[in-house]
Design a protein around this motif. Structure first.
Motif, short mmCIF file in Angstrom:
data_model
loop_
_atom_site.label_atom_id
_atom_site.label_comp_id
_atom_site.label_asym_id
_atom_site.label_seq_id
_atom_site.Cartn_x
_atom_site.Cartn_y
_atom_site.Cartn_z
N LEU A 182 5.81 3.94 -0.60
CA LEU A 182 5.32 2.60 -0.88
C LEU A 182 5.77 1.69 0.26
O LEU A 182 6.96 1.59 0.56
N GLU A 183 4.82 1.04 0.91
CA GLU A 183 5.12 0.24 2.08
C GLU A 183 4.66 -1.20 1.90
O GLU A 183 3.72 -1.48 1.15
N ASN A 184 5.35 -2.09 2.60
CA ASN A 184 4.99 -3.51 2.66
C ASN A 184 5.07 -4.20 1.30
O ASN A 184 4.35 -5.15 1.04
N PHE A 198 0.85 -1.18 0.00
CA PHE A 198 0.00 0.00 0.00
C PHE A 198 0.89 1.23 0.00
O PHE A 198 2.10 1.14 0.22
N ALA A 199 0.32 2.39 -0.25
CA ALA A 199 1.07 3.64 -0.23
C ALA A 199 0.45 4.55 0.82
O ALA A 199 -0.75 4.54 1.04
N PRO A 236 -0.77 -0.49 -4.89
CA PRO A 236 -0.03 -0.69 -6.14
C PRO A 236 -0.71 -1.77 -6.97
O PRO A 236 -1.04 -2.84 -6.47
N LEU A 237 -0.94 -1.48 -8.25
CA LEU A 237 -1.62 -2.44 -9.13
C LEU A 237 -0.62 -3.25 -9.95
O LEU A 237 -0.81 -4.44 -10.12
N LYS A 238 0.40 -2.59 -10.48
CA LYS A 238 1.42 -3.31 -11.23
C LYS A 238 2.72 -2.54 -11.22
O LYS A 238 2.74 -1.34 -11.01
N VAL A 239 3.80 -3.27 -11.45
CA VAL A 239 5.13 -2.69 -11.58
C VAL A 239 5.63 -3.06 -12.96
O VAL A 239 5.48 -4.21 -13.40
#
Length: 156
Positions: free
Chosen positions: A63-65, A53-54, A110-113
Motif C-alpha cells: 500500500l503506497e501513498n 494505491f497498491a 484502497p476504498l476504506k479502512v
C-alpha cells in the motif's frame, strides 16, 4: 437541515474520490502490517486514503501513498507518515489480483479502512479509470436519482 449519515463505529476512513475516478470491478479485504504508533493513529481516525494505491513488488502487495499521521503521544520512534505498508493476503488472492492487473488500465485502490476484531483492514478495489464523460454521466445519474427520491418523498 439534512441528516448526516453516520459511519459505522468500526469504519475509520473512506476514499470517496476512488468511487468518482474509477469503476470498481472487484473488492478484496486485506490486512495491513502496521507498527505500534501507526495502529494508534488509525484507531484515532488520522488516516488519509485520497491518493493511495497498491502495487506489486517482488510478489508482495504494498500500500503506497497513504498518509497516517504521526501519533500525538508518540516519542522519537514515531513512524514515517507516508511509508509503504505491506498488505496481507492469501497467495491465491495475490495470484488472482496480479492476473487481473496485467490487463491494460487496471489498478488497485484502497476504498476504506476499518477495524475488525482489533485489526486494521483495508477494502481494496480492482478498478479501471473513468474518462471525463463517464464521470459526467455518473454525476447526472446521481442527480436524477436524488430528484426522484425528493419527488417520491413529497408525494407520500
Amino acid at each position: 437541515m439534512a441528516k448526516r449519515k453516520e459511519k459505522p463505529r468500526n469504519q475509520v476512513a473512506t476514499n470517496r474520490k476512488a468511487q468518482h475516478d474509477y469503476t470498481i470491478t472487484e473488492t478484496y479485504e486485506a490486512g495491513v502490517a502496521l507498527t505500534g504508533t501507526e495502529i494508534k493513529s488509525v484507531r484515532a481516525g488520522k488516516i488519509n486514503l485520497k491518493d493511495g494505491f497498491a502495487q506489486f513488488h517482488r510478489g508482495e502487495l504494498w500500500l503506497e501513498n497513504v498518509h497516517i499521521s504521526p501519533y500525538d503521544a508518540g516519542n522519537r520512534f514515531n513512524h514515517d507518515p507516508l511509508r509503504n505498508r505491506k498488505l496481507l493476503l492469501h497467495k491465491r488472492e495475490l495470484a488472482k489480483i496480479s492476473g487481473v492487473i496485467k490487463t491494460a488500465g487496471m489498478t488497485i485502490v484502497p476504498l476504506k479502512v476499518y477495524l475488525k476484531h482489533g485489526y486494521a483492514k483495508v477494502l481494496l478495489g480492482v478498478a479501471q479509470g473513468k474518462h471525463e464523460y463517464d464521470k459526467r454521466e455518473t454525476i447526472k445519474r446521481r442527480e436524477q436519482d436524488r430528484e426522484l427520491r425528493r419527488v417520491l418523498k413529497n408525494n407520500f
